[in-house]
Design a protein around this motif. Structure first.
Motif, PDB file in Angstrom:
ATOM      1  N   ILE A 179     -11.026  21.513 -26.944  1.00 32.37           N
ATOM      2  CA  ILE A 179     -10.761  20.282 -26.180  1.00 32.37           C
ATOM      3  C   ILE A 179     -11.221  20.629 -24.704  1.00 32.37           C
ATOM      4  CG2 ILE A 179      -9.360  19.045 -27.454  1.00 32.37           C
ATOM      5  CD1 ILE A 179      -7.011  20.040 -25.680  1.00 32.37           C
ATOM      6  N   ASP A 180     -11.648  19.734 -23.936  1.00 31.19           N
ATOM      7  CA  ASP A 180     -11.582  20.114 -22.478  1.00 31.19           C
ATOM      8  C   ASP A 180     -10.358  19.746 -21.755  1.00 31.19           C
ATOM      9  OD1 ASP A 180     -14.936  18.863 -23.141  1.00 31.19           O
ATOM     10  OD2 ASP A 180     -14.670  20.507 -22.082  1.00 31.19           O
ATOM     11  N   ARG A 181      -9.816  18.837 -21.996  1.00 26.97           N
ATOM     12  CA  ARG A 181      -8.513  18.701 -21.532  1.00 26.97           C
ATOM     13  C   ARG A 181      -7.524  17.824 -22.397  1.00 26.97           C
ATOM     14  NH1 ARG A 181      -7.782  13.226 -19.156  1.00 26.97           N
ATOM     15  NH2 ARG A 181      -9.976  12.323 -18.958  1.00 26.97           N
ATOM     16  N   GLY A 182      -6.390  17.826 -22.242  1.00 22.65           N
ATOM     17  CA  GLY A 182      -5.500  17.263 -23.253  1.00 22.65           C
ATOM     18  C   GLY A 182      -4.408  16.276 -22.552  1.00 22.65           C
ATOM     19  N   ALA A 183      -3.823  15.399 -23.351  1.00 22.30           N
ATOM     20  CA  ALA A 183      -2.721  14.634 -22.706  1.00 22.30           C
ATOM     21  C   ALA A 183      -1.579  14.458 -23.922  1.00 22.30           C
ATOM     22  CB  ALA A 183      -3.204  13.397 -22.244  1.00 22.30           C
ATOM     23  N   THR A 184      -0.696  14.265 -23.657  1.00 24.21           N
ATOM     24  CA  THR A 184       0.479  13.933 -24.596  1.00 24.21           C
ATOM     25  C   THR A 184       0.799  12.411 -24.317  1.00 24.21           C
ATOM     26  OG1 THR A 184       2.386  14.418 -22.927  1.00 24.21           O
ATOM     27  CG2 THR A 184       1.879  16.233 -24.601  1.00 24.21           C
ATOM     28  N   ASP A 185       0.267  11.723 -23.048  1.00 20.28           N
ATOM     29  CA  ASP A 185       0.686  10.653 -22.905  1.00 20.28           C
ATOM     30  C   ASP A 185      -0.688   9.609 -23.222  1.00 20.28           C
ATOM     31  OD1 ASP A 185       0.228   8.271 -19.963  1.00 20.28           O
ATOM     32  OD2 ASP A 185       2.114   8.299 -21.640  1.00 20.28           O
ATOM     33  N   LEU A 186      -0.396   8.753 -24.183  1.00 14.54           N
ATOM     34  CA  LEU A 186      -1.615   7.971 -24.751  1.00 14.54           C
ATOM     35  C   LEU A 186      -2.363   7.313 -23.650  1.00 14.54           C
ATOM     36  CD1 LEU A 186      -2.709   7.267 -27.467  1.00 14.54           C
ATOM     37  CD2 LEU A 186      -1.019   5.492 -27.662  1.00 14.54           C
ATOM     38  N   ALA A 187      -1.683   6.635 -22.725  1.00 14.30           N
ATOM     39  CA  ALA A 187      -2.384   5.989 -21.765  1.00 14.30           C
ATOM     40  C   ALA A 187      -3.159   7.020 -20.800  1.00 14.30           C
ATOM     41  CB  ALA A 187      -1.135   5.222 -20.776  1.00 14.30           C
ATOM     42  N   GLU A 188      -2.546   7.961 -20.527  1.00 15.38           N
ATOM     43  CA  GLU A 188      -3.566   9.174 -19.891  1.00 15.38           C
ATOM     44  C   GLU A 188      -4.576   9.463 -20.417  1.00 15.38           C
ATOM     45  OE1 GLU A 188      -1.264  12.423 -18.576  1.00 15.38           O
ATOM     46  OE2 GLU A 188      -3.191  13.649 -18.171  1.00 15.38           O
ATOM     47  N   GLY A 189      -4.351   9.691 -21.719  1.00 12.05           N
ATOM     48  CA  GLY A 189      -5.674  10.209 -22.650  1.00 12.05           C
ATOM     49  C   GLY A 189      -6.868   9.140 -22.908  1.00 12.05           C
ATOM     50  N   LEU A 190      -6.372   7.631 -22.703  1.00 10.66           N
ATOM     51  CA  LEU A 190      -7.567   6.744 -23.231  1.00 10.66           C
ATOM     52  C   LEU A 190      -8.183   6.434 -21.826  1.00 10.66           C
ATOM     53  CD1 LEU A 190      -5.634   4.806 -25.867  1.00 10.66           C
ATOM     54  CD2 LEU A 190      -6.935   7.093 -26.080  1.00 10.66           C
ATOM     55  N   ARG A 191      -7.373   6.257 -20.668  1.00  7.45           N
ATOM     56  CA  ARG A 191      -7.678   5.633 -19.395  1.00  7.45           C
ATOM     57  C   ARG A 191      -9.166   5.839 -19.162  1.00  7.45           C
ATOM     58  NH1 ARG A 191      -3.915   5.561 -16.019  1.00  7.45           N
ATOM     59  NH2 ARG A 191      -3.201   7.730 -16.361  1.00  7.45           N
ATOM     60  N   ASP A 192      -9.810   7.104 -19.338  1.00 11.92           N
ATOM     61  CA  ASP A 192     -11.205   7.073 -18.919  1.00 11.92           C
ATOM     62  C   ASP A 192     -12.341   7.449 -20.193  1.00 11.92           C
ATOM     63  OD1 ASP A 192      -9.950   9.496 -16.397  1.00 11.92           O
ATOM     64  OD2 ASP A 192     -10.620   7.208 -16.070  1.00 11.92           O
ATOM     65  N   ALA A 193     -11.477   7.086 -21.231  1.00 13.91           N
ATOM     66  CA  ALA A 193     -12.329   7.411 -22.478  1.00 13.91           C
ATOM     67  C   ALA A 193     -13.560   6.313 -22.681  1.00 13.91           C
ATOM     68  CB  ALA A 193     -11.520   7.542 -23.843  1.00 13.91           C
ATOM     69  N   ASP A 194     -14.622   6.680 -23.104  1.00 18.46           N
ATOM     70  CA  ASP A 194     -15.637   5.802 -23.326  1.00 18.46           C
ATOM     71  C   ASP A 194     -15.576   5.511 -24.904  1.00 18.46           C
ATOM     72  OD1 ASP A 194     -17.623   8.072 -21.278  1.00 18.46           O
ATOM     73  OD2 ASP A 194     -17.346   5.628 -20.934  1.00 18.46           O
ATOM     74  N   VAL A 195     -15.257   6.700 -25.636  1.00 15.26           N
ATOM     75  CA  VAL A 195     -15.238   6.633 -26.991  1.00 15.26           C
ATOM     76  C   VAL A 195     -13.566   7.220 -27.316  1.00 15.26           C
ATOM     77  CG1 VAL A 195     -15.778   7.282 -29.386  1.00 15.26           C
ATOM     78  CG2 VAL A 195     -17.452   6.871 -27.722  1.00 15.26           C
ATOM     79  N   VAL A 196     -12.851   6.340 -28.323  1.00 14.19           N
ATOM     80  CA  VAL A 196     -11.599   6.654 -28.794  1.00 14.19           C
ATOM     81  C   VAL A 196     -11.735   6.805 -30.188  1.00 14.19           C
ATOM     82  CG1 VAL A 196      -9.072   6.031 -29.040  1.00 14.19           C
ATOM     83  CG2 VAL A 196     -10.356   5.541 -26.615  1.00 14.19           C
ATOM     84  N   VAL A 197     -11.070   7.928 -30.776  1.00 14.41           N
ATOM     85  CA  VAL A 197     -11.250   8.247 -32.160  1.00 14.41           C
ATOM     86  C   VAL A 197      -9.657   8.535 -32.697  1.00 14.41           C
ATOM     87  CG1 VAL A 197     -11.974   9.393 -34.275  1.00 14.41           C
ATOM     88  CG2 VAL A 197     -13.371   9.275 -32.120  1.00 14.41           C
ATOM     89  N   LEU A 198      -9.363   7.550 -33.532  1.00 13.39           N
ATOM     90  CA  LEU A 198      -7.874   7.392 -33.744  1.00 13.39           C
ATOM     91  C   LEU A 198      -7.750   8.324 -35.189  1.00 13.39           C
ATOM     92  CD1 LEU A 198      -7.120   4.013 -33.324  1.00 13.39           C
ATOM     93  CD2 LEU A 198      -6.430   5.638 -31.917  1.00 13.39           C
ATOM     94  N   ALA A 199      -7.212   9.640 -35.083  1.00 11.33           N
ATOM     95  CA  ALA A 199      -7.314  10.719 -36.033  1.00 11.33           C
ATOM     96  C   ALA A 199      -6.053  10.913 -36.668  1.00 11.33           C
ATOM     97  CB  ALA A 199      -8.034  11.758 -35.576  1.00 11.33           C
ATOM     98  N   THR A 200      -5.066  10.050 -36.849  1.00 13.20           N
ATOM     99  CA  THR A 200      -3.687  10.107 -37.141  1.00 13.20           C
ATOM    100  C   THR A 200      -3.521   9.550 -38.658  1.00 13.20           C
ATOM    101  OG1 THR A 200      -3.002   8.086 -35.930  1.00 13.20           O
ATOM    102  CG2 THR A 200      -2.521  10.361 -34.884  1.00 13.20           C
ATOM    103  N   PRO A 201      -2.498   9.692 -39.360  1.00 17.30           N
ATOM    104  CA  PRO A 201      -2.407   8.910 -40.531  1.00 17.30           C
ATOM    105  C   PRO A 201      -2.790   7.532 -40.512  1.00 17.30           C
ATOM    106  CG  PRO A 201      -0.878  10.806 -40.570  1.00 17.30           C
ATOM    107  CD  PRO A 201      -1.334  10.776 -39.251  1.00 17.30           C
ATOM    108  N   VAL A 202      -3.108   7.005 -41.632  1.00 18.73           N
ATOM    109  CA  VAL A 202      -3.430   5.364 -41.462  1.00 18.73           C
ATOM    110  C   VAL A 202      -2.441   4.437 -40.903  1.00 18.73           C
ATOM    111  CG1 VAL A 202      -3.964   3.466 -43.067  1.00 18.73           C
ATOM    112  CG2 VAL A 202      -5.192   5.611 -43.427  1.00 18.73           C
ATOM    113  N   ARG A 203      -1.199   4.667 -41.368  1.00 20.19           N
ATOM    114  CA  ARG A 203      -0.154   3.794 -40.936  1.00 20.19           C
ATOM    115  C   ARG A 203       0.126   4.234 -39.522  1.00 20.19           C
ATOM    116  NH1 ARG A 203       4.492   2.708 -45.554  1.00 20.19           N
ATOM    117  NH2 ARG A 203       4.363   4.881 -45.694  1.00 20.19           N
ATOM    118  N   ASP A 204      -0.125   4.982 -38.998  1.00 21.54           N
ATOM    119  CA  ASP A 204       0.033   5.222 -37.624  1.00 21.54           C
ATOM    120  C   ASP A 204      -1.031   4.743 -36.872  1.00 21.54           C
ATOM    121  OD1 ASP A 204      -0.638   7.398 -34.887  1.00 21.54           O
ATOM    122  OD2 ASP A 204       1.590   7.187 -35.444  1.00 21.54           O
ATOM    123  N   ILE A 205      -2.232   4.887 -37.437  1.00 20.45           N
ATOM    124  CA  ILE A 205      -3.334   4.145 -36.772  1.00 20.45           C
ATOM    125  C   ILE A 205      -3.001   2.622 -36.515  1.00 20.45           C
ATOM    126  CG2 ILE A 205      -6.009   3.419 -37.101  1.00 20.45           C
ATOM    127  CD1 ILE A 205      -6.303   6.152 -38.569  1.00 20.45           C
TER     128      ILE A 205
END
Lengths: 322, 322
Positions: free
Chosen positions: B54-80
């Protein structure tokens, strides 16, 4: 009877994948004095010669067995049974007769009918491929694989030792399944303890083959059951694919591996199923019960219990095969 | 919305085997502008950085998604599913939201609830391993694998194109399953034809996700069913082994391969089974029927019919997967 495997003439009857690989391994490793291939078709023998898998070949069974110290029957199980009924007169006195068929009880019973003086020994190397035929033969097929040996009550310890030498001679690890101290059929990799119960002095009763019966029960569970499940999987998935061929484009490694053994040779498998019917049916009942249990939990929505069940299986799988 | 994948910032939520491998592939191949990893634990992010995934990381979801053009949810289905219910406000306008979960209908339905302007796209790469976790991540995991894409009726063609670019960006082959000319959900690898029936002009009805439903039916047969059979096999064989542990010493390649997927992560599998219940039950019924048929033929001793049945399956297996 020749007692030193390195000086033995070994005749292998049936030059398919298993017989061909056996010849190849013996010859490549210089494990015995002579490798004689016996096959019905001259073209097969020619190919075996060209591949340097045999020293000489014979299409005539009598000719092939005449001078053999060790005979290995490497044809499908029902063909082995047919041959055992007739080869008696063709064998040299004291010859060791082995097989490498995938079931043992029927074969060991038939071997018990061989003439006095002939040494019978059931065998089953735990290896193989779905593809068949001499062109698929491989001298390394047996390397490091378990090679089960099932002596009969009448098998002399020297004969069992020759069988062990043959197994080691192809790079395999002999595993003897025979009656032992406890009176139970037991497995051991050490010295043969003879075939009487050391506590009671009780030998196998005539017609009893506890080692062979035990073998057949075990392979029903860990070899024949996987085949039946793989076969059922292929046809079940095909039912979906018939309505939507895109199914096959999505099939990946999981489907490939779970279904692989469904491609086993049908004639070989039929012989196996026919000669191990009761144990295979027992294993199938057990599998049906397990499948029904998982199905019911999913149907009822008991996700906690379903999670526990699949976790138990996962842990067990990781434990058995790390 | 960024329309050139090479210039996209991609946030991957969940850095297990699949998410970690996705990051690794994107970064190794220089496929996009920036790879942002989102994980709950700092240690995971540190490992991902150390591995250069990775180029950078975030434990906080809001911070991780803030500038993302593409978001890929890669957790188990029910977490998605849980995340889809809450991430709306955290997304940049026009962001593409994808997932890589193994079932699609529940996820696509949930994606339909994302705020207007957000582009949803269901995804399912047909690859994986039994082992889980970032330590098992592999940049080549997706190479040459089919990567299913399931657009929703509201998914813009440009968003689908970005999804294709992501799939190719990790070395995979995009396969779109969506409604097409015939009105049936169809698969095509060419240009997206839009999501109306070209003959009738009929679009997907609200709440209908024919591509997702089709996907779920197919994977039930070629992925979830193998898992259930493998799991049942392990426990059925264990029943024999409990009385005789020698069973495991005889288990060879056939048992290993047929049972392999039983070692899949139980939490991941539970989510899959729970979100694809009806189709999995349908596939199980089909498999039960096939198994019962083989069992009955063996029970009745109808060896000719049994031979034909296992031969059909053998031929089919060889045809599907040469």
């Amino acid at each position: 009877m020749e007692v030193d495997f390195a000086r033995a003439r070994v005749a292998v009857v049936g030059l398919g994948l298993m017989g061909g690989s056996l010849c190849a391994a013996l010859r490549t490793r210089g494990a015995c004095r002579e490798v004689i291939g016996v096959a019905r078709r001259p073209a097969t023998l020619q190919m075996a010669r060209d591949l340097r898998f045999i020293d000489r070949g014979a299409t005539d069974l009598a000719e092939g067995l005449r001078d053999a110290d060790v005979v290995v029957l490497a044809t499908p199980v029902r063909d082995i049974l047919e041959k055992l009924a007739t080869i008696g007169p063709l064998l040299a006195p004291g010859a060791l007769v082995m097989d490498i068929g995938s079931t043992k009880l029927a074969i060991c019973r038939a071997m018990d009918g061989l003439p006095e003086g002939i040494q019978p020994l059931g065998g089953h190397p735990m290896c193989g491929k779905e593809s068949s035929g001499l062109t698929m033969a491989d001298p390394t097929l047996y390397r490091d694989r378990v090679f089960v040996l099932v002596p009969l009550p009448r098998t002399a310890p020297e004969a069992l030792e020759m069988g062990r030498a043959l197994a080691r001679g192809v790079g395999a690890r002999p595993l003897v399944i025979a009656r032992g101290y406890t009176g139970e059929a037991r497995a051991y990799t050490g010295e043969a303890r003879g075939y009487t119960d050391a506590d009671t002095g009780e030998a196998d009763a005539p017609g009893e083959f506890p080692g062979a019966a035990r073998h057949d029960r075990l392979v029903a569970a860990i070899s024949h059951l996987p085949f039946m499940l793989a076969s059922a999987l292929v046809e079940a998935a095909a039912a979906t694919a018939e309505g939507d061929p895109l199914a096959w484009e999505l099939a990946a490694g999981g489907f490939r591996d779970t279904s692989r053994v469904a491609a086993s040779d049908p004639t070989m498998m039929l012989d196996i199923l026919a000669t191990n019917r009761d144990e295979v049916l027992r294993a199938l009942r057990e599998a049906r019960g397990q499948l029904d249990r998982l199905t019911r939990l999913l149907e009822e929505g008991d996700l906690e219990a379903l999670h526990r069940a699949i976790e138990v299986a996962r842990n067990r799988r990781m434990e058995i095969l790390p």
